[in-house]
Design an enzyme around this catalytic site. Structure first.
Site, PDB file in Angstrom:
ATOM      1  CB  CYS A   1      -0.864  -0.051   1.255  1.00 23.34           C
ATOM      2  SG  CYS A   1      -1.819   1.433   1.592  1.00 23.34           S
TER       3      CYS A   1
ATOM      4  CG  HIS B   1      -0.796  -1.759   6.177  1.00 23.16           C
ATOM      5  ND1 HIS B   1       0.226  -1.202   5.480  1.00 23.16           N
ATOM      6  CD2 HIS B   1      -1.925  -1.198   5.687  1.00 23.16           C
ATOM      7  CE1 HIS B   1      -0.233  -0.334   4.610  1.00 23.16           C
ATOM      8  NE2 HIS B   1      -1.556  -0.324   4.711  1.00 23.16           N
TER       9      HIS B   1
ATOM     10  CB  CYS C   1     -15.157  -0.984  20.755  1.00 23.78           C
ATOM     11  SG  CYS C   1     -13.735  -1.468  19.754  1.00 23.78           S
TER      12      CYS C   1
HETATM   13  N1  LIG Z   1      -7.193   6.686   5.553  1.00 23.60           N
HETATM   14  C1  LIG Z   1      -6.926   5.412   5.376  1.00 23.60           C
HETATM   15  O1  LIG Z   1      -7.477   4.544   6.065  1.00 23.60           O
HETATM   16  C2  LIG Z   1      -5.972   4.998   4.318  1.00 23.60           C
HETATM   17  C3  LIG Z   1      -5.216   5.926   3.655  1.00 23.60           C
HETATM   18  N2  LIG Z   1      -4.382   5.537   2.637  1.00 23.60           N
HETATM   19  C4  LIG Z   1      -3.687   6.607   1.917  1.00 23.60           C
HETATM   20  O2  LIG Z   1      -4.424   6.828   0.719  1.00 23.60           O
HETATM   21  C5  LIG Z   1      -3.561   7.365  -0.273  1.00 23.60           C
HETATM   22  C6  LIG Z   1      -3.693   6.555  -1.546  1.00 23.60           C
HETATM   23  O3  LIG Z   1      -3.162   5.274  -1.393  1.00 23.60           O
HETATM   24  P1  LIG Z   1      -2.948   4.310  -2.673  1.00 23.60           P
HETATM   25  O4  LIG Z   1      -4.192   4.244  -3.470  1.00 23.60           O
HETATM   26  O5  LIG Z   1      -2.320   3.063  -2.165  1.00 23.60           O
HETATM   27  O6  LIG Z   1      -1.864   5.197  -3.470  1.00 23.60           O
HETATM   28  P2  LIG Z   1      -1.315   5.131  -4.980  1.00 23.60           P
HETATM   29  O7  LIG Z   1       0.074   5.654  -4.945  1.00 23.60           O
HETATM   30  O8  LIG Z   1      -1.528   3.781  -5.566  1.00 23.60           O
HETATM   31  O9  LIG Z   1      -2.258   6.157  -5.769  1.00 23.60           O
HETATM   32  C7  LIG Z   1      -2.162   7.537  -5.648  1.00 23.60           C
HETATM   33  C8  LIG Z   1      -2.688   8.173  -6.926  1.00 23.60           C
HETATM   34  O10 LIG Z   1      -2.675   9.592  -6.752  1.00 23.60           O
HETATM   35  C9  LIG Z   1      -2.296  10.180  -7.984  1.00 23.60           C
HETATM   36  N3  LIG Z   1      -1.797  11.540  -7.740  1.00 23.60           N
HETATM   37  C10 LIG Z   1      -0.630  11.914  -7.167  1.00 23.60           C
HETATM   38  N4  LIG Z   1      -0.556  13.272  -7.102  1.00 23.60           N
HETATM   39  C11 LIG Z   1      -1.705  13.752  -7.632  1.00 23.60           C
HETATM   40  C12 LIG Z   1      -2.226  15.068  -7.846  1.00 23.60           C
HETATM   41  N5  LIG Z   1      -1.534  16.152  -7.478  1.00 23.60           N
HETATM   42  N6  LIG Z   1      -3.450  15.178  -8.413  1.00 23.60           N
HETATM   43  C13 LIG Z   1      -4.154  14.089  -8.795  1.00 23.60           C
HETATM   44  N7  LIG Z   1      -3.704  12.812  -8.631  1.00 23.60           N
HETATM   45  C14 LIG Z   1      -2.493  12.653  -8.057  1.00 23.60           C
HETATM   46  C15 LIG Z   1      -1.242   9.228  -8.529  1.00 23.60           C
HETATM   47  O11 LIG Z   1      -1.051   9.417  -9.931  1.00 23.60           O
HETATM   48  C16 LIG Z   1      -1.874   7.878  -8.176  1.00 23.60           C
HETATM   49  O12 LIG Z   1      -2.717   7.412  -9.220  1.00 23.60           O
HETATM   50  C17 LIG Z   1      -2.177   7.379   0.363  1.00 23.60           C
HETATM   51  O13 LIG Z   1      -1.942   8.646   0.942  1.00 23.60           O
HETATM   52  C18 LIG Z   1      -2.288   6.329   1.464  1.00 23.60           C
HETATM   53  O14 LIG Z   1      -1.330   6.524   2.470  1.00 23.60           O
HETATM   54  C19 LIG Z   1      -4.286   4.253   2.246  1.00 23.60           C
HETATM   55  C20 LIG Z   1      -5.019   3.292   2.867  1.00 23.60           C
HETATM   56  C21 LIG Z   1      -5.852   3.562   4.005  1.00 23.60           C
HETATM   57  N1  LIG Z   2       1.147   7.160  11.587  1.00 23.79           N
HETATM   58  C1  LIG Z   2       0.662   8.296  10.871  1.00 23.79           C
HETATM   59  C2  LIG Z   2      -0.761   8.151  10.439  1.00 23.79           C
HETATM   60  C3  LIG Z   2      -0.969   6.999   9.515  1.00 23.79           C
HETATM   61  C4  LIG Z   2      -2.435   6.863   9.202  1.00 23.79           C
HETATM   62  O1  LIG Z   2      -3.130   7.837   9.084  1.00 23.79           O
HETATM   63  N2  LIG Z   2      -2.900   5.645   9.053  1.00 23.79           N
HETATM   64  C5  LIG Z   2      -4.266   5.386   8.646  1.00 23.79           C
HETATM   65  C6  LIG Z   2      -4.278   4.152   7.878  1.00 23.79           C
HETATM   66  S1  LIG Z   2      -3.310   4.257   6.451  1.00 23.79           S
HETATM   67  C7  LIG Z   2      -3.380   2.754   5.813  1.00 23.79           C
HETATM   68  O2  LIG Z   2      -2.856   2.486   4.797  1.00 23.79           O
HETATM   69  C8  LIG Z   2      -5.199   5.148   9.814  1.00 23.79           C
HETATM   70  O3  LIG Z   2      -6.192   4.477   9.724  1.00 23.79           O
HETATM   71  N3  LIG Z   2      -4.915   5.712  10.912  1.00 23.79           N
HETATM   72  C9  LIG Z   2      -5.659   5.499  12.101  1.00 23.79           C
HETATM   73  C10 LIG Z   2      -4.700   5.305  13.224  1.00 23.79           C
HETATM   74  O4  LIG Z   2      -5.149   5.155  14.360  1.00 23.79           O
HETATM   75  O5  LIG Z   2      -3.490   5.288  12.956  1.00 23.79           O
HETATM   76  C11 LIG Z   2       0.846   9.593  11.658  1.00 23.79           C
HETATM   77  O6  LIG Z   2       1.259   9.523  12.811  1.00 23.79           O
HETATM   78  O7  LIG Z   2       0.570  10.636  11.074  1.00 23.79           O
HETATM   79 ZN   LIG Z   3      -2.845   0.727   3.561  1.00 24.48          ZN
HETATM   80 ZN   LIG Z   4     -11.899  -1.297  21.206  1.00 21.73          ZN
END
Ligand SMILES: NC(=O)C1=CN([C@@H]2O[C@H](COP(=O)(O)OP(=O)(O)OC[C@H]3O[C@@H](n4cnc5c(N)ncnc54)[C@H](O)[C@@H]3O)[C@@H](O)[C@H]2O)C=CC1
Ligand SMILES: N[C@@H](CCC(=O)N[C@@H](CSC=O)C(=O)NCC(=O)O)C(=O)O
Ligand SMILES: [Zn+2]
Ligand SMILES: [Zn+2]
Length: 379
Positions: free
Chosen positions: A48, A70, A106
């Site tokens: 990821c 992860h 939770c």
């Molecule tokens: N909040 C959460 O629970 C989670 C957050 N993430 C985060 O989500 C994001 C995406 O993850 P992935 O899909 O694995 O990444 P990825 O690297 O596969 O995809 C990112 C995409 O963004 C595009 N991109 C980059 N700069 C750009 C811009 N300025 N304008 C438009 N498009 C742009 C790239 O061309 C690419 O297609 C990451 O920041 C990752 O850390 C990932 C999983 C869980």
């Molecule tokens: N460790 C980072 C924050 C990283 C983060 O935001 N993680 C996401 C998942 S990203 C998965 O690919 C998340 O769910 N966070 C919840 C959490 O409790 O960490 C920082 O310190 O900024």
């Molecule tokens: Zn992830």
């Molecule tokens: Zn819990």
């Protein structure tokens, strides 16, 4: 009882010795699980963007040396004392957000962010305070409570869910992060409504999964916005209807204003799936006055901050964030696996590359070059 139960297992892992350096394939030792811990034989893991983010050194919680990863699935090898819900042979997905059903979070019913073991998880150790991973006599930190870039890992028994054995582990490992995250951000966090207009910045696995969620919710229009137009054709499979390459409209003024004109006032829902704080602002300001909701999914580096004129919120725009798509991990991931088995949720379509552990650095290169959606490491 397995032959390895209670013993240290020596196996291969990709070790992140320090930030900004390629992972190194090493022989590591994985200690037996202690109370309320489970040792898993990992059979497959996705790579990821967050793994790359932490390896880049931008993660304030990044610790080295560590075993990253992860998005893993596998088979339980053995369980520690007091573990009642898993046994050797169970097919499982590791969970970076656990679900204890006991903590304030939770019990609130308002969030999926179980906090029972969050402090020690961030410190790179098991809930009891020590690591089960070592290499050449040196302690290795765990990562996100999962450390799936290894043939074996140890997780807390609340950081794991049992799934249908019919599900191919080398596919459904992706439900451990990227797909679930995007899909749930649309369905659980934004609660996209039928007929709405949506826009997704960043067409990686997370962004494409947001598209799937918007389509499932009955969105009328789903815009994909990416600076890499090579992503657009594939994105149609995930429900995207329209595309914008910001580089091609740069001469038309601020992107948010261009999009507001294009869509008669802006989108009902937008999603940032990149981790770029400037784009988070654009995504908020491209939503419709009065009711638009923008969801931050991308993870931005330490020290980065978001900003906008407060007036944007005064006039009804809503800024939200989503972690793991709002899913309650232990209960919901097996349901997502069932959706996949019933052909109701795309998973295989996210997989562009299958690699061996020894090739793991290629998976990072492919991601950075924009050539992959998800690479799967098969053990
Ligand atoms: N909040 C959460 O629970 C989670 C957050 N993430 C985060 O989500 C994001 C995406 O993850 P992935 O899909 O694995 O990444 P990825 O690297 O596969 O995809 C990112 C995409 O963004 C595009 N991109 C980059 N700069 C750009 C811009 N300025 N304008 C438009 N498009 C742009 C790239 O061309 C690419 O297609 C990451 O920041 C990752 O850390 C990932 C999983 C869980
Ligand atoms: N460790 C980072 C924050 C990283 C983060 O935001 N993680 C996401 C998942 S990203 C998965 O690919 C998340 O769910 N966070 C919840 C959490 O409790 O960490 C920082 O310190 O900024
Ligand atoms: Zn992830
Ligand atoms: Zn819990």
């Amino acid at each position: 009882m397995s032959a390895t139960e209670g013993k240290v297992i020596t196996c291969k892992a990709a070790v992140a010795w320090e930030a900004k350096k390629p992972l190194v394939i090493e022989t590591i030792e994985v200690a037996a699980p202690k109370a309320h811990e489970v040792r898993i034989k990992i059979t497959a893991t996705g790579v990821c963007h967050t793994d790359s983010f932490t390896l880049s050194g931008a993660d304030p919680e990044g610790l080295f040396p560590a075993v990253l990863g992860h998005e893993g699935a596998g088979i339980v090898e053995s369980v520690g004392e007091g573990v009642t819900n898993f046994k050797a042979g169970d097919h499982v997905i590791a969970l970076y957000i656990p679900q204890c059903n006991e903590c304030k979070f939770c019990k609130s019913g308002k969030t999926n962010l179980c906090q029972k073991i969050r402090v020690t998880q961030g410190q790179g150790v098991m809930p009891e305070g020590t690591s089960r991973l070592s290499c050449k006599g040196q302690k290795l930190f765990h990562f996100m409570g999962t450390s799936t870039f290894a043939e074996y890992t140890v997780v807390a028994d609340i950081s794991l869910t049992k799934i249908n054995e019919k599900a191919p582990l080398e596919k459904v490992c992706l439900l451990g992060c990227g797909i679930s995250t995007g899909y749930g951000a649309a369905l659980n966090t934004a609660k996209v409504e039928p007929g709405s207009t949506c826009a997704v910045w960043g067409l990686g696995a997370v962004g494409l999964a947001v598209g799937l969620g918007c389509k499932k919710a009955g969105a009328a229009k789903i815009y994909g916005i990416d600076i890499n137009p090579a992503k657009f054709e594939l994105a149609k499979k995930f429900g995207f209807t329209d595309f914008v390459n910001p580089k091609e409209v740069a001469d038309k003024g601020a992107l948010q204003n261009y999009l507001i004109d294009l869509t008669d006032g802006g989108f009902d829902y937008t999603f940032e799936c990149i981790g770029n704080v400037n784009i988070m602002r654009v995504a908020l300001e491209a939503t419709h006055k009065g009711w638009g909701t923008s969801v931050v999914i991308g993870v931005a580096g330490g020290g980065q901050e978001i900003s906008t004129r407060p007036f944007q919120l005064v006039v009804g725009r809503v800024w939200k964030g989503s972690a793991f798509g709002g899913w309650r991990s232990v209960s919901d991931v097996p349901k997502l696996v069932e959706s996949y088995l019933q052909n109701d949720l795309l998973v295989d379509e996210f997989i562009t590359h299958e690699l061996k552990l020894e090739q793991i650095n290629e998976a990072f290169d492919l991601m950075h070059e924009g050539k992959s959606i998800r690479s799967i490491i098969k053990f």
